[in-house]
Scaffold this motif. Structure first.
Motif, short mmCIF file in Angstrom:
data_model
loop_
_atom_site.label_atom_id
_atom_site.label_comp_id
_atom_site.label_asym_id
_atom_site.label_seq_id
_atom_site.Cartn_x
_atom_site.Cartn_y
_atom_site.Cartn_z
N ARG A 605 0.79 -1.24 0.00
CA ARG A 605 0.00 0.00 0.00
C ARG A 605 0.82 1.29 0.00
O ARG A 605 0.31 2.30 -0.52
CB ARG A 605 -1.01 0.00 1.14
N PRO A 606 2.08 1.33 0.50
CA PRO A 606 2.80 2.61 0.35
C PRO A 606 3.03 3.01 -1.09
O PRO A 606 3.20 4.20 -1.38
CB PRO A 606 4.13 2.32 1.07
N ASP A 607 3.01 2.06 -2.02
CA ASP A 607 3.23 2.38 -3.43
C ASP A 607 1.94 2.77 -4.16
O ASP A 607 2.00 3.38 -5.24
CB ASP A 607 3.85 1.18 -4.15
N LEU A 608 0.80 2.42 -3.62
CA LEU A 608 -0.45 2.62 -4.36
C LEU A 608 -0.75 4.09 -4.66
O LEU A 608 -1.25 4.40 -5.75
CB LEU A 608 -1.62 1.98 -3.62
N PRO A 609 -0.50 5.04 -3.73
CA PRO A 609 -0.88 6.43 -4.02
C PRO A 609 -0.13 7.08 -5.18
O PRO A 609 -0.55 8.13 -5.66
CB PRO A 609 -0.58 7.15 -2.70
N SER A 610 0.97 6.47 -5.64
CA SER A 610 1.69 7.03 -6.78
C SER A 610 1.67 6.11 -7.99
O SER A 610 2.23 6.46 -9.03
CB SER A 610 3.14 7.33 -6.39
N ALA A 611 1.06 4.95 -7.87
CA ALA A 611 1.09 3.96 -8.95
C ALA A 611 0.09 4.30 -10.04
O ALA A 611 -0.96 4.88 -9.78
CB ALA A 611 0.80 2.57 -8.39
N VAL A 612 0.44 3.92 -11.27
CA VAL A 612 -0.48 4.09 -12.40
C VAL A 612 -0.75 2.71 -12.99
O VAL A 612 0.12 1.84 -13.02
CB VAL A 612 0.08 5.04 -13.47
N PRO A 613 -1.98 2.49 -13.48
CA PRO A 613 -2.37 1.15 -13.94
C PRO A 613 -1.99 0.89 -15.39
O PRO A 613 -1.81 1.82 -16.20
CB PRO A 613 -3.88 1.17 -13.76
N VAL A 627 -7.05 -13.03 -16.48
CA VAL A 627 -7.24 -11.60 -16.28
C VAL A 627 -5.99 -11.06 -15.60
O VAL A 627 -5.41 -11.72 -14.73
CB VAL A 627 -8.49 -11.32 -15.41
N ALA A 628 -5.56 -9.86 -16.01
CA ALA A 628 -4.35 -9.28 -15.43
C ALA A 628 -4.52 -7.79 -15.21
O ALA A 628 -5.14 -7.09 -16.01
CB ALA A 628 -3.14 -9.53 -16.33
N LEU A 629 -3.95 -7.32 -14.13
CA LEU A 629 -3.83 -5.89 -13.83
C LEU A 629 -2.41 -5.61 -13.39
O LEU A 629 -1.87 -6.31 -12.53
CB LEU A 629 -4.80 -5.48 -12.71
N GLY A 630 -1.81 -4.58 -13.96
CA GLY A 630 -0.50 -4.14 -13.53
C GLY A 630 -0.54 -2.74 -12.96
O GLY A 630 -1.37 -1.91 -13.35
N LEU A 631 0.35 -2.48 -12.01
CA LEU A 631 0.57 -1.13 -11.49
C LEU A 631 2.06 -0.83 -11.57
O LEU A 631 2.89 -1.68 -11.25
CB LEU A 631 0.11 -1.00 -10.04
N ARG A 632 2.38 0.39 -11.98
CA ARG A 632 3.78 0.83 -12.08
C ARG A 632 4.00 2.02 -11.17
O ARG A 632 3.17 2.94 -11.12
CB ARG A 632 4.12 1.22 -13.52
N THR A 633 5.13 2.03 -10.49
CA THR A 633 5.49 3.17 -9.67
C THR A 633 6.99 3.35 -9.71
O THR A 633 7.74 2.38 -9.74
CB THR A 633 5.01 3.00 -8.21
N GLY A 634 7.44 4.60 -9.73
CA GLY A 634 8.87 4.88 -9.78
C GLY A 634 9.46 4.61 -11.14
O GLY A 634 8.80 4.14 -12.07
N GLU A 635 10.75 4.92 -11.28
CA GLU A 635 11.45 4.75 -12.54
C GLU A 635 12.79 4.06 -12.30
O GLU A 635 13.34 4.10 -11.20
CB GLU A 635 11.70 6.11 -13.21
N GLY A 636 13.32 3.44 -13.35
CA GLY A 636 14.67 2.86 -13.29
C GLY A 636 14.81 1.79 -12.23
O GLY A 636 13.91 1.00 -11.98
N ARG A 637 15.96 1.80 -11.56
CA ARG A 637 16.24 0.77 -10.57
C ARG A 637 15.31 0.85 -9.37
O ARG A 637 15.08 -0.15 -8.70
CB ARG A 637 17.69 0.88 -10.09
#
Length: 711
Positions: A605-613, A627-637
């Motif tokens: 949950r600390p990553d959810l407020p900045s994640a995009v689907p 069925v699949a859902l992805g969330l991305r947060t942050g960049e690079g390493r």
């Protein structure tokens, strides 16, 4: 071109021009420096207005080419910057001033965009500067022409029905906008692809959203109409190009009309348009998600994301008592819940929990020791107590129905409306507001309740034709005015009780609109009771709601197998966990499965407020086996990718999941839930993750991060 100017910022530029007719048009909207291809269609006036006595210049079903839209002349513009609702992003603002000397109508087009985001928000304020009344029938909040030909575009929209929310489809736009051989007769079609919502459930039938994507380039235009009631969007062909018009209620579809006396004004519902220069729907959705965070009311809940146990779904189902609740409260605390919400029925002494609502006093029959003892038990175990409330309705058997005047309720032709055993309050009336303020201040202020689930289980269409202050009005106008008054009331509640957490619910996801998301902290996404039907809803919910606001039911039961318990829990781990189920009847080993899932959620949950689907297998179909859902947060390493996968059936026990944003990288793949390793293999050269789930139903939550040594 007589006058030209541009406006925008590093992520978005809008170019405007007037022609010899003095009408202002939006010539181009996109990233700075991007030139429009020469074959794209003609731009439209920035405002279209349909009004009695003026009509259209080209009759048909379309909301463009109105007579007043062609008469509004550009008088000037002003720019500015400011802060959004959250304060951390600068906002760029442009106000366009248009006027028609003949009718006296003035249109103020208010455009805004968060710095660094390719998202445009638009609303139109109409003012009658003439000497006589003007009756407006329709005015879109945003009109955009000059888009590529329908031959080059796909159009996307979402069906959204009770228990079957967020079902997206995409088809070639040309399949819905017929080629009429414009060159043979020199005119455009009289028709367009039109979608809309009717009544007081703005997301009943469809989400107030849509998108166009260009197949050859990956360009995308994704929109939401921020209407709390009826809405309409259309996409059609004009001069070999495509246009869209996005707006709120209209006379033809919603019995909405606004009579503007001299000096009077009306402001449309806003529309927001997210752009992507490449990357298609997913890229535009990432921008729209960031915009939704930028416009909403600040609240600590958006980062705290506590786990909520609610006693309703597949559990007490509106029949709570002290005897039933106390074991559930103890079990929820042991599992790791942080809030406990007592759902419907807590006020019912007579068996009329549906049509007896309205007084909001606790039942003495259900709680012989008092409801306060139950709330105290919740607090004693470290959880925040919550209660269900349906504020806008009063049951026909409630004493409140006789205590409040008729003017405090929706009416048509002098008759108080009744829908499914309930009357509907009109929050423009001071007696209705006082009634609800008294109830909420008692529940929150005196009883110490910290969470309110505000439900809304009736839909009224087209609205109320009685204005408590001004008398008769068009029903659609009455409905919109009430909805705006309801939101003002909610904002005042949060002003008085800033720690209060409010869940927005309307039979699940029937009020999943942008105006509600901007005000309330959580959004119910569905009331679906079948765990096998939940994955496509949970996976597609981030199209409508940022992950940290989207409440997803997880209702494990003692009669479930271990795989079924894991399956229903996984669906909520990339959103807001709404835990339910008879945890009090589970074995210790079963409760450990729930506890383990919530421990994983506290990691995520600390990553959810900045994640995009994103949707690596595409937006889910209702019957899809995988069925699949992805969330991305942050960049690079430091970036993290979360991937939830469900397998509901089908013959293939293995699936390749494309992840092009991770191409060529060495990855660490953590199996978060369940923790036991299953078959996953990462192929960086072709950017695919193969996942094996040999049994059904099965679900898996993964976290993908850069492996040691990967740059």
């Amino acid at each position: 071109m007589l006058q030209t100017f541009t406006w925008g910022h590093a992520a978005l530029t809008a170019a405007f021009a007037t022609g010899p007719d003095g009408v202002l048009r939006l010539m181009r909207l996109g990233p700075p420096g991007e030139a429009a291809p020469p074959d794209e269609g003609a731009p439209l006036p920035v405002v279209e207005v349909l009004a009695l006595g003026y009509g259209s210049e080209w009759s048909g079903q379309r909301g463009i080419e109105t007579a007043l839209g062609a008469r509004l002349r550009y008088r000037g513009h002003r720019t500015g910057t400011g802060q959004g609702e959250r304060g951390e992003r600068g906002w760029h603002r442009l106000t366009l001033d248009l006027h028609d000397p003949g009718s006296g109508l003035t249109a103020e087009v208010r455009l805004s965009s968060p710095d660094g985001l390719p998202v445009l928000r638009s609303e139109v304020r109409l003012t009658n500067e003439g000497t006589g009344p003007l009756v407006v029938q329709a005015v879109p909040g945003l009109v955009l022409g000059g888009l590529p030909s329908p031959d080059a575009l796909d159009v996307h929209w979402a069906h959204n029905e009770w228990l079957a929310e967020c079902r997206w489809v995409a088809v070639p736009l040309r399949d819905r906008v017929v080629d009429l051989s414009r060159g043979a007769h020199g005119r455009d079609s009289r028709a367009a692809l039109v979608l809309g919502g009717v009544g007081s459930w703005p997301t009943d039938g469809h989400l107030p959203m849509g998108a166009l994507t260009e197949r050859a380039t990956g360009r995308a235009w994704l929109w939401q109409i921020e209407s709390p009631v009826g809405w309409r969007w259309e996409a059609g062909e004009r001069a070999h190009g495509t246009y869209v018009a996005l707006g709120g209620p209209t006379d033809a579809e919603h019995q909405w009309r606004m009579r503007l006396e001299p000096g009077a004004s009306f402001t449309t519902v806003p529309a927001a348009l997210a752009l992507a220069g490449r990357g298609g729907f997913d890229a535009a959705m990432a921008h729209l998600t960031a915009y939704r965070r930028a416009v909403r009311r600040p609240h600590p809940d958006h980062t705290a994301l506590p786990v909520v146990f609610n006693d309703y779904m597949n559990t007490l189902m509106g029949d709570p008592t002290t005897e039933r609740l106390l074991p559930l409260i103890d079990a929820a605390a042991r599992a790791g819940a942080e809030y406990f919400c007592v759902d419907a029925g807590w006020y019912d002494d007579t068996g009329a929990w549906w049509d007896g609502v309205g007084a909001w006093q606790p039942s003495t029959r259900r709680f012989p020791g008092g409801l306060q003892a139950v709330l105290d038990r919740i607090r004693s175990l470290g959880m925040v107590p919550g209660l269900w409330l349906e504020p806008e309705v009063v049951g026909v058997r409630s004493p409140v129905a006789a205590e409040l005047p008729d003017d405090a309720f929706f009416q048509r032709d002098g008759v108080r409306l009744t829908e499914d055993g309930r009357h509907h309050l009109d929050l423009r009336h001071p007696a209705a507001r006082r009634h609800l303020d008294t109830a909420v201040d008692r529940i929150v202020g005196d009883w110490g309740v910290g969470y309110l689930k505000l439900d809304y289980n009736i839909s009224v269409a087209p609205g109320t034709d009685w204005d408590p202050e001004h008398g008769r009005a068009a029903p659609g106008a009455g409905l919109l005015a009430h909805a705006r008054a309801y939101r003002r009331w909610l904002a005042e509640v949060l002003d008085r009780h800033p720690a209060l957490v409010i869940e927005n619910c309307a039979s699940g996801g029937m009020r999943m609109d942008g105006s509600s998301l901007a005000l309330t902290q959580l959004q119910s996404t569905s009331d679906q009771q079948d765990p096998l039907r939940c994955p496509p809803i949970a996976a597609a919910a981030p199209t409508a709601v940022p992950p940290e606001q989207g409440a997803v039911w997880a209702y494990p039961q003692p009669g479930f197998t271990d795989d079924e318990i894991r399956f229903t829990l996984t669906g909520a781990l990339l959103g807001r966990v709404h835990l339910s189920g008879h945890l009090d009847r589970m074995t210790p080993a079963q409760l450990d499965l729930v506890r383990d899932a919530l421990a994983v959620y506290r990691q995520v949950r600390p990553d959810l407020p900045s994640a995009v689907p994103f949707w690596p297998l595409g937006l889910p179909g209702w019957e899809d086996a995988w069925v699949a859902l992805g969330l991305r947060t942050g960049e690079g390493r430091t970036g993290r990718t979360y991937l939830a996968l469900w397998r509901r059936g089908g013959e293939a026990p293995e699936r390749a999941v494309p992840l092009p944003h991770l191409a060529g990288r060495a990855l660490r793949v953590d199996h978060l839930h369940p923790a036991a390793a299953s078959g996953t293999t990462w192929f960086p050269d072709r950017a695919e993750l193969t996942v094996a789930l040999p049994h059904t139903p099965a679900a898996l939550l993964l976290r993908l991060t850069a492996a040691e040594g990967d740059g």
